[in-house]
Motif scaffolding. Structure first.
Motif, short mmCIF file in Angstrom:
data_model
loop_
_atom_site.label_atom_id
_atom_site.label_comp_id
_atom_site.label_asym_id
_atom_site.label_seq_id
_atom_site.Cartn_x
_atom_site.Cartn_y
_atom_site.Cartn_z
N PRO A 135 62.17 104.70 -19.43
CA PRO A 135 63.19 103.76 -18.91
C PRO A 135 64.05 104.32 -17.79
O PRO A 135 64.50 103.57 -16.92
N SER A 136 64.29 105.64 -17.78
CA SER A 136 65.16 106.21 -16.75
C SER A 136 64.49 106.27 -15.39
O SER A 136 65.19 106.34 -14.37
N MET A 188 63.56 96.72 -15.17
CA MET A 188 64.17 96.72 -16.50
C MET A 188 65.01 95.47 -16.72
O MET A 188 65.11 94.97 -17.84
N SER A 189 65.62 94.96 -15.65
CA SER A 189 66.48 93.79 -15.81
C SER A 189 65.69 92.56 -16.23
O SER A 189 66.25 91.65 -16.87
N ILE A 204 76.74 98.33 -20.75
CA ILE A 204 76.76 99.61 -21.46
C ILE A 204 75.48 99.79 -22.27
O ILE A 204 74.87 100.87 -22.25
N ILE A 205 75.05 98.74 -22.98
CA ILE A 205 73.83 98.83 -23.79
C ILE A 205 72.63 99.14 -22.92
O ILE A 205 71.82 100.03 -23.23
N VAL A 206 72.48 98.41 -21.82
CA VAL A 206 71.34 98.62 -20.93
C VAL A 206 71.39 100.02 -20.30
O VAL A 206 70.37 100.70 -20.19
N SER A 207 72.56 100.46 -19.90
CA SER A 207 72.71 101.77 -19.28
C SER A 207 72.38 102.89 -20.27
O SER A 207 71.77 103.89 -19.89
N LEU A 208 72.79 102.73 -21.53
CA LEU A 208 72.44 103.73 -22.54
C LEU A 208 70.93 103.80 -22.74
O LEU A 208 70.37 104.88 -22.94
N TRP A 209 70.28 102.65 -22.69
CA TRP A 209 68.82 102.63 -22.84
C TRP A 209 68.15 103.38 -21.69
O TRP A 209 67.09 104.00 -21.89
N MET A 225 68.26 108.34 -20.67
CA MET A 225 67.50 109.53 -21.03
C MET A 225 66.78 110.07 -19.80
O MET A 225 65.56 109.93 -19.66
N GLY A 226 67.52 110.67 -18.90
CA GLY A 226 66.96 111.10 -17.63
C GLY A 226 66.76 112.60 -17.54
O GLY A 226 66.23 113.25 -18.45
#
Length: 321
Positions: free
Chosen positions: A139-140, A147-148, A191-196, A199-200
Motif C-alpha cells: 500500500p505504501s 488506493m483512493s 487518518i484511517i487511509v493514511s495509516l493503511w 508501512m513504508g
C-alpha cells in the motif's frame, strides 16, 4: 599586539596559526588537501545536495519576503506574507490545526504499528517473511489515486458504499451516511487511509534492523533471567535497534506532516468547509492554482521550520545515545 599563536592541525599534523577566521580557513584547506580522496568521493553527493536541497530552501526563504506571481519579477515586501499568514489567513490556521492533529495521531500510531508488525514478521519462519512484508509494504508504494478507488468505494455516501451497505444491513444505520462530506468524519477517514499506507521505508528499516540483532544477545538474556518474548523485546530488541527507531521516527514525522494526495483524492480541493485542508494542501492551492509563489514560499518555510522542530525533538528523545 599580535594574536597568540596556537597549535593547529589534527592527527599527526602540527603547526602554529593565529586565532582568526583566515587561519581557520587555511587549516580547513590544508585538511581538505590532506584528505582530498575522501572529499572527491563526497563531492557528487555534496553537489547534488547543494543543488536540490540547499538552493531550493534558500530560494524559498528569499521568495517568502516578496510578492511573486511568476509573470512579474519578485518584489520585496518584507514580512507582509508572514503577517497575512498568521494574522489574517484563518484557513491557514485551520490547516495548521488539522495537520498537527493528523500528525500527532498518525505519527505515533503509525510508528508503533510499523515496529510491531516488523517485529511480528521477524518472529515467523524466513520462507514466509517475504510474503507478509510484501502484503504490508505494497500500500505504501501504490499511488494515492489507485488506493483512493478502493477507499472511495468503502466510504461511498450511497447504499452501494461497502460500509453503508453493511451497517444498514445489520441495522446500525437507517439511511446512508456521507462519510466524505460530513466535517465530523473527514479527518478520521483520512487518518484511517493514511495509516493503511504508512508501512513504508521506516517499516523496512525496522525489519532489517530486527533481523540483524545478534542471536547471542537473546541467549545471554535467557541466562540472565528473561523468560518471554515481551521481555526480550523491551530489554534486548529495542535497545539494539535504536538507529532504526530514530530513522523510522523521522520518516514518520515527515510523512505525517506532508499529507496531501490522500486528502485531495478522497475529499477534493477544497474539501467541504476546509475540514480536510492541510498545510501542504494550502501551499498547493496558492502555488499552483493561484500562482502566488511568494505567499506559497512563506507557507513552505513555516512547514520546513515545523518539521525541523519536530525532528530536533525526536533527536533529543531517541538520538542521545
Amino acid at each position: 599586539m599580535s594574536a597568540k599563536p596556537i597549535e593547529a592541525g589534527t592527527g599527526g599534523g602540527t603547526g602554529t596559526l593565529p586565532v582568526s577566521s583566515r587561519s581557520r580557513l587555511a587549516q580547513l584547506w590544508s585538511e581538505m588537501k590532506r584528505h582530498k580522496v575522501s572529499y572527491l568521493f563526497l563531492a557528487p553527493f555534496l553537489l547534488l545536495f547543494f543543488i536540490f536541497i540547499i538552493v531550493p530552501i534558500l530560494t524559498s526563504i528569499t521568495l517568502s519576503f516578496s510578492y511573486y506571481n511568476i509573470l512579474e519579477a519578485p518584489r520585496f515586501i518584507g514580512f507582509s506574507n508572514y503577517k497575512l499568514l498568521f494574522v489574517d489567513d484563518d484557513i491557514f490556521m485551520q490547516a495548521v490545526g488539522i495537520t498537527l492533529k493528523f500528525a500527532f495521531i498518525t505519527g505515533p500510531v503509525g510508528y508503533v504499528m510499523a515496529f510491531l508488525l516488523a517485529w511480528l514478521i521477524s518472529q515467523i519462519p524466513i520462507k514466509y517473511r517475504f510474503f507478509y512484508t510484501l502484503c504490508f509494504y505494497t500500500p505504501s508504494i501504490t499511488s494515492a489515486t489507485a488506493m483512493s478507488v478502493v477507499w472511495l468505494y468503502m466510504f461511498a455516501g450511497d447504499r452501494k458504499g461497502m460500509l453503508n451497505h453493511w451497517l444498514i444491513r445489520i441495522g446500525l444505520l437507517d439511511e446512508p451516511f456521507l462519510y466524505l462530506q460530513d466535517i465530523r468524519t473527514i479527518v478520521p477517514v483520512i487518518i484511517i487511509v493514511s495509516l493503511w499506507m504508512s508501512m513504508g521505508v521506516g517499516f523496512l528499516a525496522f525489519l532489517a534492523g530486527l533481523q540483524n540483532v545478534p542471536k547471542d544477545l537473546y541467549e545471554a538474556g535467557e541466562i540472565d533471567g528473561i523468560r518471554n518474548r515481551w521481555q526480550q523485546l523491551f530489554y534486548i530488541t529495542v535497545p539494539s535497534v535504536k538507529p532504526q527507531l530514530l530513522f523510522g521516527a523521522i520518516m514518520q514525522v515527515v510523512s505525517s506532516l506532508q499529507v496531501f494526495d490522500v486528502s485531495v483524492q478522497l475529499v477534493g480541493l477544497p474539501s467541504p468547509l476546509y475540514a480536510g485542508h492541510t498545510i501542504l494542501t494550502h501551499l498547493f492551492d496558492y502555488a499552483f492554482i493561484r500562482f502566488e509563489m511568494g505567499y506559497a514560499s512563506a507557507i513552505a518555510v513555516v512547514l520546513f521550520l515545523l518539521m525541523m522542530g519536530l525532528n530536533r525533538l525526536i533527536f533529543n528523545l531517541l538520538g542521545r545515545d
